[in-house]
Scaffold this motif. Sequence first.
Motif, PDB file in Angstrom:
ATOM      1  N   LYS A  84       0.828  -1.219   0.000  1.00  0.00           N
ATOM      2  CA  LYS A  84       0.000   0.000   0.000  1.00  0.00           C
ATOM      3  C   LYS A  84       0.857   1.262   0.000  1.00  0.00           C
ATOM      4  N   LYS A 104      -3.894 -10.773  -3.162  1.00  0.00           N
ATOM      5  CA  LYS A 104      -3.901  -9.795  -2.064  1.00  0.00           C
ATOM      6  C   LYS A 104      -2.901  -8.669  -2.301  1.00  0.00           C
ATOM      7  N   ASN A 106      -1.641  -7.803  -5.173  1.00  0.00           N
ATOM      8  CA  ASN A 106      -2.059  -7.068  -6.366  1.00  0.00           C
ATOM      9  C   ASN A 106      -3.108  -6.009  -6.027  1.00  0.00           C
ATOM     10  N   ASP A 107      -4.102  -6.392  -5.233  1.00  0.00           N
ATOM     11  CA  ASP A 107      -5.145  -5.422  -4.838  1.00  0.00           C
ATOM     12  C   ASP A 107      -4.513  -4.209  -4.154  1.00  0.00           C
ATOM     13  N   ALA A 108      -3.612  -4.478  -3.204  1.00  0.00           N
ATOM     14  CA  ALA A 108      -3.001  -3.382  -2.454  1.00  0.00           C
ATOM     15  C   ALA A 108      -2.136  -2.514  -3.357  1.00  0.00           C
ATOM     16  N   VAL A 110      -2.203  -2.206  -6.780  1.00  0.00           N
ATOM     17  CA  VAL A 110      -2.977  -1.479  -7.800  1.00  0.00           C
ATOM     18  C   VAL A 110      -3.687  -0.280  -7.182  1.00  0.00           C
ATOM     19  N   SER A 111      -4.328  -0.473  -6.030  1.00  0.00           N
ATOM     20  CA  SER A 111      -5.097   0.630  -5.416  1.00  0.00           C
ATOM     21  C   SER A 111      -4.216   1.810  -5.061  1.00  0.00           C
ATOM     22  N   ASN A 112      -2.918   1.544  -4.854  1.00  0.00           N
ATOM     23  CA  ASN A 112      -2.036   2.623  -4.426  1.00  0.00           C
ATOM     24  C   ASN A 112      -0.968   2.997  -5.446  1.00  0.00           C
ATOM     25  N   GLY A 113      -1.120   2.461  -6.658  1.00  0.00           N
ATOM     26  CA  GLY A 113      -0.191   2.838  -7.727  1.00  0.00           C
ATOM     27  C   GLY A 113       1.220   2.304  -7.544  1.00  0.00           C
ATOM     28  N   THR A 301       1.614  -0.786 -12.628  1.00  0.00           N
ATOM     29  CA  THR A 301       1.235  -0.978 -11.233  1.00  0.00           C
ATOM     30  C   THR A 301       0.789  -2.424 -11.026  1.00  0.00           C
ATOM     31  N   GLY A 302       0.747  -2.844  -9.759  1.00  0.00           N
ATOM     32  CA  GLY A 302       0.206  -4.158  -9.431  1.00  0.00           C
ATOM     33  C   GLY A 302       1.282  -5.173  -9.093  1.00  0.00           C
TER      34      GLY A 302
END
Lengths: 327, 327
Positions: A84, A104, A106-108, A110-113, A301-302
Amino acid sequence: MSRIISIGIVGYGNLGRGVEAAIRQNSDLRLEAIFTRRNPGSIESGTPMVSISDIEQYKGKIDVMILCGGSAKDLPEQGPSLAKHFHTVDSFDTHALIPEYYDKVNDAAVSNGNVSVISTGWDPGLFSLNRLLAEAVLPDGKEYTFWGKGVSQGHSDAIRRVEGVSNGIQYTIPREEAVERVRSGSNPVLTTREKHLRECFVVLKDGANPEAVANEIKSMPNYFADYETVVHFVAEATLQAEHAKMPHGGNVIRSGQTGQGNGNTQLIEFGLKLDSNPEFTASVLVAYARAAYRMAQAGQTGAKTVFDVPYGLLSPKSPEQLRKELL
Amino acid sequence: MSRIISIGIVGYGNLGRGVEAAIRQNSDLRLEAIFTRRNPGSIESGTPMVSISDIEQYKGKIDVMILCGGSAKDLPEQGPSLAKHFHTVDSFDTHALIPEYYDKVNDAAVSNGNVSVISTGWDPGLFSLNRLLAEAVLPDGKEYTFWGKGVSQGHSDAIRRVEGVSNGIQYTIPREEAVERVRSGSNPVLTTREKHLRECFVVLKDGANPEAVANEIKSMPNYFADYETVVHFVAEATLQAEHAKMPHGGNVIRSGQTGQGNGNTQLIEFGLKLDSNPEFTASVLVAYARAAYRMAQAGQTGAKTVFDVPYGLLSPKSPEQLRKELL
C-alpha cells in the motif's frame, strides 16, 4: 545516467544481511534503512536501523522495500500491507499459496499505484523461469527439477523435533544416476526415491538411543519415508564446525523432440551451485528491486512475478549497451 | 481462450522447415503460407507455397512472419522491408551488426505500428538472456561461454575452400578440462586454445596431398591457427552417413562472489545439447512469434530483442495458469 535507487530492507535475518551485502555490489542502488521488529538500538550494522512501526515515515524517501521475512508468518501480513505504501520485492515461496498471495498483494499495489514483484529468488524464481522457457520452446518434452546438494530447513526442523535429538541438519542430494538418465534425453519415469536421497547429521541428547532415533527419522511420513535416508551421528562441535554453511542449488532439465519424426532430441538445462542459499536469493531480490523501480517509472502498477519482468530491466546497463555487449 | 495466431514463413531452408515442424507442436498457432524466392510450384510441402513477390497480398491475413533467411544477405534487406507490413521475428546473428540492424528494423516497425523481435534463437537469444541474468545477479563475477560440440558452418565453408578438398565439416568442441575449471568457481584465465578444440572431417580430391591439406587447414589465420585442430580424412560416403546431422549446443557459465568477504562462491549455468541446431532455433523463433503477437495486441510497436520480452508471453498458458503451475 538514471538516478540512484533507494532501497529499504524489512527484516534482518540471513536474507536481510544478504541483501545488505548485495546492494554494496551495485553502484546504482543505495541502502537507506533496515526495518526490524526488534529494538533497533540492539542491532549492530553499518546501516540505519529503524523500528518497523516507523516504516510509514519513509514513504517518498525509499523507492523499493525488499521484504526479507519468512513465507509462513511474515510475508502474508507484510506483503499486502507494505504494497500500500511502497514498491516491494519479496521471495514468498509457499508454492500452493502463491495465487492467493498474488491477489492480495495485487489489490493493495494497484489501489495505491505501486509495483510489487512477488515470489522471486531461485525456486520460485529463476527455476520457474527456466521451467516456463523450456516448456514453451520444447512443448513435446518432459521437465525434471532436481534440488541440492543443499540444506532443507523444513527437514532439518523435522529432525530436531524427534525425541532424543538435540540438534541436526538435513541435506537433500540429487542422485547422479537419475540426473544422468535425464541428461541422456531418455525422459525416464523416476520415483521420488530415485530422484533424491536425504542425508542427516544428528546430535543426540545424553542417553538417547541412536537406533531408535535413526528409525524414527527414516520412517517419518512426508519427510523421509519415501526416500533413501542416511543418518550420521556427530558431536555438536562437529555440527557447528562442518555444517554451518547453507549451500544449495539444483537443476531444471527438459528434453524434448523437434522436427518431423526424425528422432532429434534437444536438451535445455539450467543449474545452480550455491555456497550460500540466502546470499544468492538476496542477490536475485536486489536485481528484481531494480526492475520493480523501472516498471513503476514506466507507469506499471500491481503485483508482478518473474514471468512478467523482461530480463533487460534486471541490469543496470541501458538497452543500447545490452544489445551491443550482451546480445 | 485467445484466438489462433496465423504465421507465415519467409525462406524454406533448414530453418524454415524447422519452423514448419515446430508450429505443428503448438495448437494456438496456424501456418498459413510459406514464402519463397524459388518457383513455388517446384517445392514439395503440405503448406501453401507462395512467391515472395506476392507477400504483400497477405497483409491482414498473417499475424506474424517468421523470417528464416540468412544473416549475411537475406535479413539485412528483408528485416526492415517486411517490418513495414507485418509483425516479424528473426534470428539475425551477426553480433557486431546488431545495433545497426536494430535501428533499421525499429524505424520500419515503429512507423507502421508493427512489432519485430530480432536476433532470437540461442546465440544470440537464450545464451544472451543467461549472460544478462547471471551478470545482473552476480555483478562481482566472471562469465564464460562455451560452444559445442557442434558444426560451425563458417569453419566448414573455410575447409571446403582449401585446394585439394572436395568436401568437409568442422566440429567446435569445448575442452572438458576448461569447463570443469570454470565450474569449480576458480574464474580461470583461459586462452582461445584452452577453451575449444576444432575437429575436421575432410574428403580429398583425387590426387590431393593429405599432409599439405592438413597443414593448410591447421595454419589458416582467424579460423584454425589459434586452436588445436585435428584433421581426419574420410570418404564422401562416410561424411554423408556419419556427419549429416547438425548438432550443436554449449554452456553459459558465470561464477561470482556474494556476501561480505566470507568467500561464498555462487555458480549459474545454462546449457544446451542439441541434435539439430536449425530445429531448435526454429522452436525458439516460434515461441517468440507468439510473444510478438501478444506485444502487438498490447499496443507495443518497434524492434524488440529477447531482453525486452517477458517470459510469460512465450507460453500459450494464461498468467493465472503460469503462476499456479510453473512458479
